[in-house]
Design a protein around this motif. Sequence first.
Motif, PDB file in Angstrom:
ATOM      1  N   UNK A 168      37.849   3.930  32.402  1.00 14.96           N
ATOM      2  CA  UNK A 168      37.079   3.249  31.349  1.00 14.96           C
ATOM      3  C   UNK A 168      37.423   3.715  29.936  1.00 14.96           C
ATOM      4  N   UNK A 169      37.939   4.941  29.810  1.00 16.31           N
ATOM      5  CA  UNK A 169      38.295   5.458  28.485  1.00 16.31           C
ATOM      6  C   UNK A 169      39.298   4.547  27.790  1.00 16.31           C
ATOM      7  N   UNK A 207      28.013   2.971  30.386  1.00 20.31           N
ATOM      8  CA  UNK A 207      27.449   3.505  31.633  1.00 20.31           C
ATOM      9  C   UNK A 207      28.430   4.393  32.388  1.00 20.31           C
ATOM     10  N   UNK A 208      29.727   4.097  32.302  1.00 21.69           N
ATOM     11  CA  UNK A 208      30.709   4.885  33.047  1.00 21.69           C
ATOM     12  C   UNK A 208      31.430   5.921  32.173  1.00 21.69           C
ATOM     13  N   UNK A 209      30.864   6.162  31.007  1.00 21.47           N
ATOM     14  CA  UNK A 209      31.510   7.084  30.071  1.00 21.47           C
ATOM     15  C   UNK A 209      31.507   8.517  30.581  1.00 21.47           C
ATOM     16  N   UNK A 210      32.560   9.255  30.216  1.00 18.50           N
ATOM     17  CA  UNK A 210      32.663  10.676  30.526  1.00 18.50           C
ATOM     18  C   UNK A 210      32.335  11.454  29.253  1.00 18.50           C
ATOM     19  N   UNK A 254      32.678  10.872  21.557  1.00 19.32           N
ATOM     20  CA  UNK A 254      33.045  10.657  20.147  1.00 19.32           C
ATOM     21  C   UNK A 254      33.465   9.222  19.876  1.00 19.32           C
ATOM     22  N   UNK A 255      34.303   8.661  20.738  1.00 16.39           N
ATOM     23  CA  UNK A 255      34.768   7.296  20.501  1.00 16.39           C
ATOM     24  C   UNK A 255      33.620   6.302  20.644  1.00 16.39           C
TER      25      UNK A 255
END
Length: 242
Positions: free
Chosen positions: A150-151, A181-184, A189-190
């Motif tokens: 997802x990044x 929702x799937x962010x690490x 920051x982004x």
Amino acid sequence: MSEYKEIYVTKTTQEGGNLTAGSAYLLPEEVADKLIEGGKAEAISFTAIDTIKQEADAIADSYKKQLDELKTSPRFVDNEAERRYQIEQLEQETAFKIAEHERSIKAEIQAIRIDAASKALSPVGTPEEVATAKQEVDAIVTQVLIASNPSDVYGLLELKLNTMTAAEKVETLKRFGEIKARAKSDDKTVLERIESGLRTIDNEHLRALRHVKALEHSGVSASQKYKTTKLVQQHAKGGGIL
């Protein structure tokens, strides 16, 4: 006497003084224009308020002309008491007229705020634009859900900010919870940058609200010419510039 222009500062700067973003300032026209051209300020212009200021400046011009005539007129050489009386009458009449214009500006600011606030919360974009925006956001959410990383999608979304319409920004904000929702932890920051970019939605009504709020806070004046003339008088009388 230098002409002045009212501006709303968008970026804090030392040009033209210590100017803070989000505030309104009345600056010499050449300084104001330089800041506007440099993308650090917006011109504040409301037709009704500009008209009131023009009328007040005309009163200030007339006041200064009459005052100079009274001070230098030879017909009062043998009657200084009459000269002082005439000057006092002129000052009282002018102060009353300027005060009326100050009240008119305050009333106009209130009217502008009410009108802008009622329109600023209207739907962003036409029905067609909103429908297209929703389809775009559906695609973004789907990409986040199916992407192996997802990044990568977040990186592309940040780039897309530069071409997004106001409608797309609104619809993306509505579903931002799903998007991140799937962010690490590395995506924090982004995602903050993306959300900040999405919140730069702007329209003439929102600008009007920003401008009138800043004008109120700065204590907008009906006539800088009148204020300057009075300050010069005070200085001449030994009262100092307040």
